[in-house]
Design a protein around this motif. Structure first.
Motif, PDB file in Angstrom:
ATOM      1  N   ALA A  98     -11.614   9.372  -8.905  1.00 18.94           N
ATOM      2  CA  ALA A  98     -12.345  10.543  -9.299  1.00 18.94           C
ATOM      3  C   ALA A  98     -13.701  10.268  -9.725  1.00 18.94           C
ATOM      4  N   VAL A  99     -13.797   8.933 -10.381  1.00 19.31           N
ATOM      5  CA  VAL A  99     -15.084   8.553 -10.694  1.00 19.31           C
ATOM      6  C   VAL A  99     -16.158   8.106  -9.338  1.00 19.31           C
ATOM      7  N   ASP A 100     -15.426   7.678  -8.274  1.00 14.47           N
ATOM      8  CA  ASP A 100     -16.194   7.375  -7.286  1.00 14.47           C
ATOM      9  C   ASP A 100     -16.610   8.543  -6.464  1.00 14.47           C
ATOM     10  N   GLN A 157     -17.260  11.208  -8.074  1.00 11.47           N
ATOM     11  CA  GLN A 157     -18.486  11.943  -9.089  1.00 11.47           C
ATOM     12  C   GLN A 157     -19.757  11.083  -8.688  1.00 11.47           C
ATOM     13  N   ASN A 158     -19.542   9.993  -8.730  1.00 14.60           N
ATOM     14  CA  ASN A 158     -20.706   9.078  -8.157  1.00 14.60           C
ATOM     15  C   ASN A 158     -21.343   9.370  -6.937  1.00 14.60           C
ATOM     16  N   ALA A 159     -20.320   9.630  -5.944  1.00 13.43           N
ATOM     17  CA  ALA A 159     -20.894  10.105  -4.569  1.00 13.43           C
ATOM     18  C   ALA A 159     -21.645  11.766  -4.749  1.00 13.43           C
ATOM     19  N   ILE A 160     -21.070  12.418  -5.499  1.00 14.70           N
ATOM     20  CA  ILE A 160     -21.921  13.611  -5.801  1.00 14.70           C
ATOM     21  C   ILE A 160     -23.187  13.476  -6.277  1.00 14.70           C
ATOM     22  N   ASN A 161     -23.450  12.793  -7.303  1.00 13.12           N
ATOM     23  CA  ASN A 161     -24.567  12.294  -8.153  1.00 13.12           C
ATOM     24  C   ASN A 161     -25.631  11.869  -7.104  1.00 13.12           C
ATOM     25  N   ARG A 162     -25.273  11.036  -5.939  1.00  9.49           N
ATOM     26  CA  ARG A 162     -26.078  10.474  -5.124  1.00  9.49           C
ATOM     27  C   ARG A 162     -26.903  11.364  -4.412  1.00  9.49           C
ATOM     28  N   ILE A 163     -26.085  12.650  -3.999  1.00  5.69           N
ATOM     29  CA  ILE A 163     -26.746  13.610  -2.989  1.00  5.69           C
ATOM     30  C   ILE A 163     -27.041  15.093  -3.925  1.00  5.69           C
ATOM     31  N   LYS A 164     -26.952  14.832  -5.013  1.00  8.81           N
ATOM     32  CA  LYS A 164     -26.964  16.101  -5.838  1.00  8.81           C
ATOM     33  C   LYS A 164     -28.236  16.683  -5.630  1.00  8.81           C
ATOM     34  N   ARG A 165     -29.642  16.092  -5.580  1.00  6.26           N
ATOM     35  CA  ARG A 165     -30.803  16.657  -5.517  1.00  6.26           C
ATOM     36  C   ARG A 165     -31.211  17.138  -4.022  1.00  6.26           C
ATOM     37  N   SER A 166     -30.328  16.945  -3.077  1.00  6.58           N
ATOM     38  CA  SER A 166     -30.315  17.494  -1.604  1.00  6.58           C
ATOM     39  C   SER A 166     -29.482  18.678  -1.489  1.00  6.58           C
ATOM     40  N   LEU A 167     -28.468  19.083  -2.408  1.00  4.66           N
ATOM     41  CA  LEU A 167     -27.741  20.259  -2.449  1.00  4.66           C
ATOM     42  C   LEU A 167     -28.459  21.430  -2.579  1.00  4.66           C
ATOM     43  N   GLY A 199     -28.821  26.726  -5.631  1.00  4.93           N
ATOM     44  CA  GLY A 199     -28.195  27.923  -6.180  1.00  4.93           C
ATOM     45  C   GLY A 199     -26.615  27.485  -6.860  1.00  4.93           C
ATOM     46  N   ILE A 200     -26.156  26.267  -6.351  1.00  7.89           N
ATOM     47  CA  ILE A 200     -24.626  25.961  -6.656  1.00  7.89           C
ATOM     48  C   ILE A 200     -24.512  25.944  -8.036  1.00  7.89           C
ATOM     49  N   GLN A 201     -23.289  26.023  -8.378  1.00  4.34           N
ATOM     50  CA  GLN A 201     -22.965  25.530  -9.642  1.00  4.34           C
ATOM     51  C   GLN A 201     -22.339  24.373  -9.909  1.00  4.34           C
ATOM     52  N   GLU A 202     -22.180  23.606 -11.221  1.00  4.35           N
ATOM     53  CA  GLU A 202     -21.754  22.125 -11.276  1.00  4.35           C
ATOM     54  C   GLU A 202     -20.518  22.012 -10.560  1.00  4.35           C
ATOM     55  N   PRO A 203     -20.520  20.899  -9.523  1.00  7.71           N
ATOM     56  CA  PRO A 203     -19.383  20.602  -8.890  1.00  7.71           C
ATOM     57  C   PRO A 203     -18.197  20.247 -10.042  1.00  7.71           C
ATOM     58  N   GLN A 204     -16.861  20.869  -9.761  1.00 13.50           N
ATOM     59  CA  GLN A 204     -15.916  20.182 -10.623  1.00 13.50           C
ATOM     60  C   GLN A 204     -15.026  19.511 -10.039  1.00 13.50           C
ATOM     61  N   VAL A 205     -14.993  17.993 -10.610  1.00 16.35           N
ATOM     62  CA  VAL A 205     -14.298  17.121  -9.773  1.00 16.35           C
ATOM     63  C   VAL A 205     -12.740  17.185 -10.619  1.00 16.35           C
ATOM     64  N   MET A 206     -11.850  17.292  -9.854  1.00 13.76           N
ATOM     65  CA  MET A 206     -10.396  17.484 -10.858  1.00 13.76           C
ATOM     66  C   MET A 206      -9.151  16.360  -9.929  1.00 13.76           C
ATOM     67  N   LYS A 207      -8.843  15.637 -10.781  1.00 13.08           N
ATOM     68  CA  LYS A 207      -7.647  14.629 -10.350  1.00 13.08           C
ATOM     69  C   LYS A 207      -6.439  15.146 -10.221  1.00 13.08           C
ATOM     70  N   PHE A 208      -5.834  14.644  -9.376  1.00 13.09           N
ATOM     71  CA  PHE A 208      -4.115  15.511  -8.973  1.00 13.09           C
ATOM     72  C   PHE A 208      -3.323  14.130  -8.565  1.00 13.09           C
ATOM     73  N   SER A 209      -2.252  14.221  -9.402  1.00 11.31           N
ATOM     74  CA  SER A 209      -1.214  13.398  -8.902  1.00 11.31           C
ATOM     75  C   SER A 209       0.198  14.105  -9.382  1.00 11.31           C
ATOM     76  N   SER A 210       1.344  13.341  -9.106  1.00  8.81           N
ATOM     77  CA  SER A 210       2.544  14.159  -9.405  1.00  8.81           C
ATOM     78  C   SER A 210       2.772  14.480 -10.902  1.00  8.81           C
TER      79      SER A 210
END
Length: 273
Positions: free
Chosen positions: A83-85, A87-97, A100-111
């Protein structure tokens, strides 16, 4: 003299992890078609996520106003680190997105993200809004203190909210814009830090509190002044103590209720003989 063999430990869980590490990225882009979201939002994110080490598969769904991307990692990858990786990937290209988008929500999932216990809350004496308030303010905080509980989710609508219903006829008659009303509400309902005061060997934090405490104070919000006359929000709007727009529901035995789900904490090692 008897020498006993050393005790061995084995990780045991009632509900063991069976799903690969999965991270979902949900991004709202209001008012934009699914095709445009796929081209300008989902695709750039997918390409950036593909550079992350340990990624096995990427799937995206783009619909009107929403992008959902599922990033699946290989077994053995820690979902928290994954999840950290992401989020870091989103931060790297955030300025080029798109702007008008809202803040991307990163959600972890496991059993372990699946609830181990679910409750349905209802009452014949009070409405569901009061039940949800009780669940949010009291039950949730108490249950989260129980050993082994990771989180408590409250489901169903009926969130309390103060609604401001603008009367367009009065707004037009006073030649007021809706943006002016919104600005008045934002600037007169604030709670934020106000700096600090240093005195000899002591330091004090200053907090500015000018928040609404009831609907009467909301109605007394100053929207504008004309020739010395004050225009209050209550002059152009009706203020009510009500609920948010209900976009979800939880039902049990064909009745609307409030759902309460308990998620377990990811366990470590359980000792055995």
């Amino acid at each position: 003299m008897w020498i006993y063999p050393p005790r061995r430990t084995l990780k045991t869980e009632l509900f063991p992890e069976t799903a690969p590490p999965l991270v979902n990225v949900i991004t709202a882009y209001p008012g934009v078609s699914g095709k445009d979201i796929a081209d300008t939002l989902s695709k750039p994110l997918e390409e950036e996520f593909a550079t992350i080490a340990g990624v096995k598969n990427i799937k995206s769904t783009s619909q009107d106003g929403l992008s959902v991307i599922k990033v699946e990692f290989y077994y053995g990858n820690d979902v928290d680190s994954a999840a950290v990786d992401v989020q870091n990937a989103i931060n790297r290209i955030k300025r080029s997105l798109p702007a008008g988008i809202q803040e991307p929500q990163v959600m972890k999932f496991s059993s372990s993200s699946k609830p181990v216990v679910s409750y349905s809350l209802s009452s014949k004496q009070v409405d569901l809004t009061a039940i949800r308030t009780l669940a949010e303010n009291e039950l949730k905080s108490e249950l989260q203190l129980v050993d082994g509980v990771a989180a408590v989710d409250i489901l169903g609508g009926h969130n309390r909210q103060q609604n401001v219903l603008i009367e367009k006829r009065k707004l037009d008659a006073l030649n007021l814009s809706l943006n002016k009303v919104i600005t008045a509400l934002k600037t007169q309902n604030i709670t934020e830090p106000g700096g600090r005061i240093t005195r000899k060997d002591q330091e004090y934090s200053v907090r500015i509190f000018n928040g609404y405490r009831n609907i009467e104070e909301i109605g007394n919000t100053i929207v504008d002044t004309r020739n010395g006359n004050i225009i209050y929000l209550k002059d152009i709007a009706k203020i009510e103590d009500s609920n948010q727009e209900q976009r979800s529901a939880y039902r049990f035995n064909q009745e609307n209720t409030i759902g309460l789900q308990i998620l377990k904490r990811r366990s470590q090692y359980c000792r055995g003989s």
